[in-house]
Design a protein around this motif. Structure first.
Motif, short mmCIF file in Angstrom:
data_model
loop_
_atom_site.label_atom_id
_atom_site.label_comp_id
_atom_site.label_asym_id
_atom_site.label_seq_id
_atom_site.Cartn_x
_atom_site.Cartn_y
_atom_site.Cartn_z
N MET A 192 0.87 -1.17 0.00
CA MET A 192 0.00 0.00 0.00
C MET A 192 0.90 1.22 0.00
SD MET A 192 -3.03 1.36 2.55
CE MET A 192 -1.95 2.02 3.84
N ILE A 196 -2.67 0.34 -4.19
CA ILE A 196 -2.34 -1.02 -3.78
C ILE A 196 -1.77 -1.71 -5.02
CG2 ILE A 196 -3.12 -3.20 -2.82
CD1 ILE A 196 -3.56 -1.06 -0.82
N LYS A 232 -6.56 -3.38 3.82
CA LYS A 232 -5.99 -2.16 3.23
C LYS A 232 -6.70 -1.76 1.95
CE LYS A 232 -3.00 -1.48 6.46
NZ LYS A 232 -3.28 -0.42 7.46
#
Length: 306
Positions: free
Chosen positions: A14, A64, A117
């Motif tokens: 991330m 990501i 995430k």
């Protein structure tokens, strides 16, 4: 001196980078959205990056990605430079675009971390009090149903990029890949997990907004606000810059990953001390990037387990 970072082929991250002094330079209008998607697609193709999710907020950018070949620093340098230069043209902005701090790069080591995430990235506009649901955000982002199967498209922006140069094609596509830990057979289950986590984070944001008596700004107003204004909401000082994430309630994974990071740093610093002392035969741990690329040091092929 900053801590050395392991750059491992196939690692998923991330990535977050913020705009200088929280100016709203990435206000989600059509021009900046087109430029960012185009720049990301060109950069990802150039460096073989797999993109899984993204969200362009007005003051910062989340990605990501999986670094297939271990060239993350090259990708970030190229991508962030193109975005900054294009933004300066689009916004007629003379100062720096990016915050002076280095990008946050968090390695995602477990399926739980990837799920949490990705949901966090998609829920960002909701957590910021801008829209009630992630799908309403008008900027560059993705929907849960697009994970692993969606395609983003953008025509070459007229600003900054020279149409005569072959590195800037007339149109680009950006396929959204599944993270390497997820196979096609498990794709639907993965999307369901992300959807459930996103719903949890949205509900948490709604409760926080209600507790403080605040209303959501709305997509239309977020798109019309001046990009030269600055965010005025409270933001906690960034005291920590995590290296990895394993997800909630993953204590064993956290301890193993922490031990691997400490082992890498200790091995790296020991090799660096020997190299500085003139021992050019010093062997650096696998994942060493800067010293290998710029000084050609010897790197072992023994992998420290994460």
């Amino acid at each position: 001196m900053s801590q050395p970072r392991e750059i491992a082929p196939g690692a998923t991250y991330m990535i977050t980078r913020r705009v200088m002094r929280r100016h709203l330079l990435f206000r989600p209008d059509a021009a900046i959205t087109q430029f960012l998607i185009y720049a990301l697609a060109v950069s990802a193709r150039r460096y073989g990056m797999q993109v899984h999710a993204l969200c362009m907020m007005s003051t910062h950018l989340h990605l990501i990605v999986t670094d297939v070949t271990g060239v993350l620093p090259r990708f970030l340098q190229f991508f962030h430079r193109i975005v900054a230069l294009g933004t300066k043209v689009l916004r007629t902005w003379e100062g720096p675009v990016w915050d002076h701090e280095a990008p946050s790069v968090v390695r995602l080591l477990t399926r739980a971390a990837v799920v949490e995430k990705i949901a966090y990235v998609l829920a960002n506009p909701v957590a910021a009090g801008l829209v009630r649901h992630a799908r309403e955000w008008p900027g560059a982002t993705v929907d849960v149903d697009e994970l692993g199967r969606g395609v983003l498209r953008a025509a070459r922006p007229s600003a900054y990029l020279d149409p005569k140069k072959p590195q800037w094609p007339e149109e680009v596509t950006l396929p959204l890949s599944l993270p390497p830990t997820i196979d096609q057979d498990g794709a639907d289950g993965f999307r369901q997990e992300v959807a459930a986590e996103l719903e949890r984070q949205e509900a948490q944001a709604h409760a926080t907004m209600h507790q403080h008596g605040r209303c959501f700004l709305g997509a239309e107003r977020a798109s019309r606000i001046s990009p030269y204004e600055r965010a005025t909401s409270y933001e906690a000082l960034r005291e920590r810059n995590p290296t990895f994430a394993v997800g909630r309630e993953q204590g064993d994974a956290w301890r193993i990953a922490g031990g691997a990071v400490r082992a890498f740093r200790a091995s790296y610093r020991a090799a660096l001390e020997r190299w500085r002392a003139g021992m050019r035969s010093a062997v650096f741990p696998v994942g060493t990037w800067w010293m290998r690329v710029f000084h050609g040091v010897i790197v072992t092929d023994v992998v420290l387990s994460m």
